[in-house]
Design an enzyme around this catalytic site. Structure first.
Site, PDB file in Angstrom:
ATOM      1  N   GLY A 114       0.798  -1.227   0.000  1.00 55.14           N
ATOM      2  CA  GLY A 114       0.000   0.000   0.000  1.00 55.14           C
ATOM      3  C   GLY A 114       0.833   1.282   0.000  1.00 55.14           C
ATOM      4  O   GLY A 114       1.895   1.366  -0.631  1.00 55.14           O
ATOM      5  N   GLY A 155       2.556   2.719   2.362  1.00 55.98           N
ATOM      6  CA  GLY A 155       3.866   2.633   3.012  1.00 55.98           C
ATOM      7  C   GLY A 155       4.923   2.106   2.061  1.00 55.98           C
ATOM      8  O   GLY A 155       6.026   2.658   1.962  1.00 55.98           O
ATOM      9  N   ALA A 173       4.890   2.167  -1.234  1.00 57.29           N
ATOM     10  CA  ALA A 173       5.161   3.123  -2.321  1.00 57.29           C
ATOM     11  C   ALA A 173       6.096   4.241  -1.845  1.00 57.29           C
ATOM     12  O   ALA A 173       7.022   4.638  -2.562  1.00 57.29           O
ATOM     13  CB  ALA A 173       3.846   3.707  -2.827  1.00 57.29           C
ATOM     14  N   ASP A 231       4.354  -5.949  15.662  1.00 58.16           N
ATOM     15  CA  ASP A 231       2.973  -5.504  15.857  1.00 58.16           C
ATOM     16  C   ASP A 231       3.064  -4.153  16.572  1.00 58.16           C
ATOM     17  O   ASP A 231       3.397  -4.092  17.755  1.00 58.16           O
ATOM     18  CB  ASP A 231       2.210  -6.527  16.704  1.00 58.16           C
ATOM     19  CG  ASP A 231       0.774  -6.096  16.962  1.00 58.16           C
ATOM     20  OD1 ASP A 231       0.428  -4.934  16.659  1.00 58.16           O
ATOM     21  OD2 ASP A 231       0.002  -6.925  17.478  1.00 58.16           O
ATOM     22  N   ASN A 289       2.928   5.059   9.683  1.00 57.12           N
ATOM     23  CA  ASN A 289       1.996   4.842   8.567  1.00 57.12           C
ATOM     24  C   ASN A 289       1.032   3.682   8.807  1.00 57.12           C
ATOM     25  O   ASN A 289      -0.093   3.700   8.303  1.00 57.12           O
ATOM     26  CB  ASN A 289       2.838   4.581   7.294  1.00 57.12           C
ATOM     27  CG  ASN A 289       2.039   3.951   6.172  1.00 57.12           C
ATOM     28  OD1 ASN A 289       1.321   4.633   5.446  1.00 57.12           O
ATOM     29  ND2 ASN A 289       2.145   2.624   6.031  1.00 57.12           N
ATOM     30  N   SER A 292      -5.355  11.026   7.482  1.00 59.22           N
ATOM     31  CA  SER A 292      -6.376  10.798   6.456  1.00 59.22           C
ATOM     32  C   SER A 292      -7.213  12.057   6.447  1.00 59.22           C
ATOM     33  O   SER A 292      -7.191  12.840   7.403  1.00 59.22           O
ATOM     34  CB  SER A 292      -7.240   9.596   6.887  1.00 59.22           C
ATOM     35  OG  SER A 292      -8.504   9.616   6.264  1.00 59.22           O
ATOM     36  N   TYR A 341     -12.836   4.410  12.893  1.00 61.30           N
ATOM     37  CA  TYR A 341     -11.635   4.768  12.111  1.00 61.30           C
ATOM     38  C   TYR A 341     -11.447   6.288  12.128  1.00 61.30           C
ATOM     39  O   TYR A 341     -10.348   6.804  12.366  1.00 61.30           O
ATOM     40  CB  TYR A 341     -11.816   4.250  10.678  1.00 61.30           C
ATOM     41  CG  TYR A 341     -10.705   4.605   9.705  1.00 61.30           C
ATOM     42  CD1 TYR A 341      -9.563   3.819   9.600  1.00 61.30           C
ATOM     43  CD2 TYR A 341     -10.811   5.718   8.865  1.00 61.30           C
ATOM     44  CE1 TYR A 341      -8.560   4.134   8.679  1.00 61.30           C
ATOM     45  CE2 TYR A 341      -9.824   6.049   7.954  1.00 61.30           C
ATOM     46  CZ  TYR A 341      -8.697   5.247   7.866  1.00 61.30           C
ATOM     47  OH  TYR A 341      -7.708   5.563   6.961  1.00 61.30           O
TER      48      TYR A 341
HETATM   49  N1  LIG Z   1      -5.716   3.934   1.217  1.00 58.81           N
HETATM   50  C1  LIG Z   1      -6.323   5.051   1.540  1.00 58.81           C
HETATM   51  O1  LIG Z   1      -7.204   5.524   0.819  1.00 58.81           O
HETATM   52  C2  LIG Z   1      -5.919   5.823   2.739  1.00 58.81           C
HETATM   53  C3  LIG Z   1      -5.076   5.318   3.727  1.00 58.81           C
HETATM   54  N2  LIG Z   1      -4.762   6.098   4.790  1.00 58.81           N
HETATM   55  C4  LIG Z   1      -3.864   5.611   5.832  1.00 58.81           C
HETATM   56  O2  LIG Z   1      -2.634   5.227   5.249  1.00 58.81           O
HETATM   57  C5  LIG Z   1      -2.029   4.201   6.018  1.00 58.81           C
HETATM   58  C6  LIG Z   1      -1.670   3.047   5.103  1.00 58.81           C
HETATM   59  O3  LIG Z   1      -2.855   2.556   4.533  1.00 58.81           O
HETATM   60  P1  LIG Z   1      -2.902   1.648   3.220  1.00 58.81           P
HETATM   61  O4  LIG Z   1      -1.564   1.538   2.640  1.00 58.81           O
HETATM   62  O5  LIG Z   1      -4.012   2.137   2.398  1.00 58.81           O
HETATM   63  O6  LIG Z   1      -3.370   0.272   3.864  1.00 58.81           O
HETATM   64  P2  LIG Z   1      -2.852  -1.223   3.674  1.00 58.81           P
HETATM   65  O7  LIG Z   1      -3.889  -2.056   4.334  1.00 58.81           O
HETATM   66  O8  LIG Z   1      -2.509  -1.499   2.261  1.00 58.81           O
HETATM   67  O9  LIG Z   1      -1.484  -1.257   4.514  1.00 58.81           O
HETATM   68  C7  LIG Z   1      -1.504  -1.161   5.892  1.00 58.81           C
HETATM   69  C8  LIG Z   1      -0.124  -1.455   6.430  1.00 58.81           C
HETATM   70  O10 LIG Z   1      -0.184  -1.367   7.861  1.00 58.81           O
HETATM   71  C9  LIG Z   1       0.414  -2.520   8.415  1.00 58.81           C
HETATM   72  N3  LIG Z   1      -0.177  -2.840   9.700  1.00 58.81           N
HETATM   73  C10 LIG Z   1      -1.479  -2.949  10.017  1.00 58.81           C
HETATM   74  N4  LIG Z   1      -1.614  -3.289  11.310  1.00 58.81           N
HETATM   75  C11 LIG Z   1      -0.355  -3.373  11.827  1.00 58.81           C
HETATM   76  C12 LIG Z   1       0.168  -3.681  13.091  1.00 58.81           C
HETATM   77  N5  LIG Z   1      -0.620  -3.983  14.132  1.00 58.81           N
HETATM   78  N6  LIG Z   1       1.505  -3.674  13.250  1.00 58.81           N
HETATM   79  C13 LIG Z   1       2.322  -3.386  12.221  1.00 58.81           C
HETATM   80  N7  LIG Z   1       1.887  -3.085  10.996  1.00 58.81           N
HETATM   81  C14 LIG Z   1       0.558  -3.085  10.794  1.00 58.81           C
HETATM   82  C15 LIG Z   1       0.189  -3.634   7.402  1.00 58.81           C
HETATM   83  O11 LIG Z   1       1.140  -4.648   7.589  1.00 58.81           O
HETATM   84  C16 LIG Z   1       0.369  -2.869   6.103  1.00 58.81           C
HETATM   85  O12 LIG Z   1       1.722  -2.797   5.786  1.00 58.81           O
HETATM   86  C17 LIG Z   1      -3.045   3.852   7.109  1.00 58.81           C
HETATM   87  O13 LIG Z   1      -2.720   4.515   8.303  1.00 58.81           O
HETATM   88  C18 LIG Z   1      -4.353   4.384   6.548  1.00 58.81           C
HETATM   89  O14 LIG Z   1      -5.275   4.681   7.558  1.00 58.81           O
HETATM   90  C19 LIG Z   1      -5.208   7.376   4.928  1.00 58.81           C
HETATM   91  C20 LIG Z   1      -6.052   7.897   4.007  1.00 58.81           C
HETATM   92  C21 LIG Z   1      -6.452   7.191   2.822  1.00 58.81           C
HETATM   93  C1  LIG Z   2     -13.553   8.016  -1.936  1.00 53.09           C
HETATM   94  C2  LIG Z   2     -13.602   6.551  -1.555  1.00 53.09           C
HETATM   95  C3  LIG Z   2     -14.079   6.360  -0.151  1.00 53.09           C
HETATM   96  C4  LIG Z   2     -13.431   5.155   0.418  1.00 53.09           C
HETATM   97  C5  LIG Z   2     -13.562   5.200   1.893  1.00 53.09           C
HETATM   98  C6  LIG Z   2     -12.829   4.093   2.516  1.00 53.09           C
HETATM   99  C7  LIG Z   2     -11.741   4.258   3.220  1.00 53.09           C
HETATM  100  C8  LIG Z   2     -11.092   5.509   3.313  1.00 53.09           C
HETATM  101  C9  LIG Z   2     -10.110   5.671   4.168  1.00 53.09           C
HETATM  102  C10 LIG Z   2      -9.522   6.933   4.233  1.00 53.09           C
HETATM  103  O1  LIG Z   2      -8.796   7.218   5.159  1.00 53.09           O
HETATM  104  C11 LIG Z   2      -9.850   7.880   3.126  1.00 53.09           C
HETATM  105  C12 LIG Z   2     -10.104   9.229   3.545  1.00 53.09           C
HETATM  106  C13 LIG Z   2     -11.162   9.968   3.136  1.00 53.09           C
HETATM  107  C14 LIG Z   2     -12.234   9.541   2.229  1.00 53.09           C
HETATM  108  C15 LIG Z   2     -13.412   9.077   2.955  1.00 53.09           C
HETATM  109  C16 LIG Z   2     -14.605   9.522   2.693  1.00 53.09           C
HETATM  110  C17 LIG Z   2     -14.910  10.437   1.629  1.00 53.09           C
HETATM  111  C18 LIG Z   2     -15.944  11.373   2.104  1.00 53.09           C
HETATM  112  C19 LIG Z   2     -16.291  12.260   0.955  1.00 53.09           C
HETATM  113  C20 LIG Z   2     -16.645  13.591   1.514  1.00 53.09           C
HETATM  114  O2  LIG Z   2     -17.698  13.717   2.111  1.00 53.09           O
HETATM  115  O3  LIG Z   2     -15.830  14.512   1.378  1.00 53.09           O
END
Ligand SMILES: NC(=O)C1=CN([C@@H]2O[C@H](COP(=O)(O)OP(=O)(O)OC[C@H]3O[C@@H](n4cnc5c(N)ncnc54)[C@H](O)[C@@H]3O)[C@@H](O)[C@H]2O)C=CC1
Ligand SMILES: CCCCC/C=C\C=C\C(=O)C/C=C\C/C=C\CCCC(=O)O
Length: 264
Positions: free
Chosen positions: A16, A18, A20, A64, A91, A138, A151
């Site tokens: 995800g 992290g 990238a 963890d 992250n 986020s 969340y």
């Molecule tokens: N994908 C999205 O649209 C958005 C993501 N975020 C935030 O970005 C961050 C990364 O999210 P993504 O890459 O999308 O998710 P993802 O699910 O692809 O990756 C999450 C990462 O966190 C790690 N992780 C989860 N629980 C853990 C634990 N207990 N100990 C150690 N590592 C742990 C996983 O191993 C994985 O590497 C998160 O904090 C998420 O809330 C924020 C806004 C939007």
């Molecule tokens: C746009 C796709 C929504 C996907 C929501 C799922 C997880 C999102 C996790 C995030 O941390 C993303 C952050 C913000 C988007 C969430 C909601 C959008 C609300 C739209 C608005 O009212 O502005």
């Protein structure tokens, strides 16, 4: 900030957002220590990246982050492998409304604890070298999102913590900068709930694809934020098509913009 040779601690680096960011930082010449829950995936990614960037450029440890002892040992190991940490990126995160305690533990408590470990290590007034602490929050950090209230609460917590530390009048003496990355949605595993209940009212949940942010845009905006040392602002928002921007949080009265109160 020139990223060449910078030493980075990153949680949740095996996939995800992290992953990238880690790959981009390695390409810029930084050295990265990353952790994640999944040991096998992390080990194989470490080997792949060491082949590409050199064996002393990237290190992995299974951890963890919600376990305080494991997180401390992992951070200490990062310092010992890298020599010191210039950039700490908290992250790791999860999104599952059925797991309230886990969500708060991983998204809020672990990011706060990771920040405190980094601050103790970096503080110039206590012999450290200064640095940057980045919490991956986020857009839900400053707006209500009814699909995911727990969340959203966890993200509000980190935004409050980070902006509060950043306001400390002794921060310039400590030599530490704080950032909250407030990104909209990027297409990772996280935004595709596979089980009923991961979100509240999943039946009304639709991904508005037009709002999705390309991973390449996320990475470019994140690097732009890292290089920019001039801003006092903490919140860095990344929305689709904007390239990312620093912004202030405002409370605006319900009668419009008559009396906006800037809170950071
Ligand atoms: N994908 C999205 O649209 C958005 C993501 N975020 C935030 O970005 C961050 C990364 O999210 P993504 O890459 O999308 O998710 P993802 O699910 O692809 O990756 C999450 C990462 O966190 C790690 N992780 C989860 N629980 C853990 C634990 N207990 N100990 C150690 N590592 C742990 C996983 O191993 C994985 O590497 C998160 O904090 C998420 O809330 C924020 C806004 C939007
Ligand atoms: C746009 C796709 C929504 C996907 C929501 C799922 C997880 C999102 C996790 C995030 O941390 C993303 C952050 C913000 C988007 C969430 C909601 C959008 C609300 C739209 C608005 O009212 O502005």
């Amino acid at each position: 900030m020139d990223l060449t040779g910078k030493r980075v601690f990153l949680t949740g680096g095996n996939r995800g957002l992290g992953r990238a960011i880690m790959e981009a930082l390695l390409s810029e010449g930084a050295r990265v220590y990353f952790c994640s829950l999944q040991a096998e995936k992390g080990k194989s990614l470490e080997a792949e990246l060491q082949d590409r960037h050199g064996s002393s450029s990237v290190f992995f440890r299974q951890c963890d982050v919600s376990d305080a002892d494991q997180l401390k040992k992992t951070f200490d190991d990062a310092v010992s492998k890298l020599g010191w940490v210039d950039i700490c990126i908290n992250n790791a995160g999860i999104m599952d409304e059925r797991k309230m305690e886990d969500t708060i533990a991983v998204n809020a408590v672990a990011q706060i604890r990771g920040s405190q470990l980094a601050l103790d290590h970096m503080r110039r007034d206590r012999g450290g070298r200064g640095g940057v602490i980045i919490n991956v929050v986020s857009e839900t950090g400053f707006k209500p999102v009814y699909w995911v209230p727990v969340y959203t609460a966890s993200k509000h917590a980190v935004l409050g913590f980070t902006t509060s530390w950043a306001k400390n009048p002794r921060m310039s003496e400590m030599g530490v900068r704080w950032r909250c990355v407030c990104v909209g949605s990027v297409d990772t595993d996280m935004i595709h709930p596979t089980e009923e209940g991961q979100m509240v009212d999943q039946s009304t949940f639709v991904i508005p694809f037009a709002l999705l942010i390309e991973m390449s845009e996320y990475v470019a905006a994140f690097l732009k934020m890292l290089r920019d040392q001039a801003h006092d602002d903490v919140i860095f928002e990344i929305q689709n098509g904007t390239g990312g921007r620093f912004r202030k949080r405002q409370i605006v009265d319900s009668d419009g913009v008559s009396n906006p109160v800037t809170v950071d």
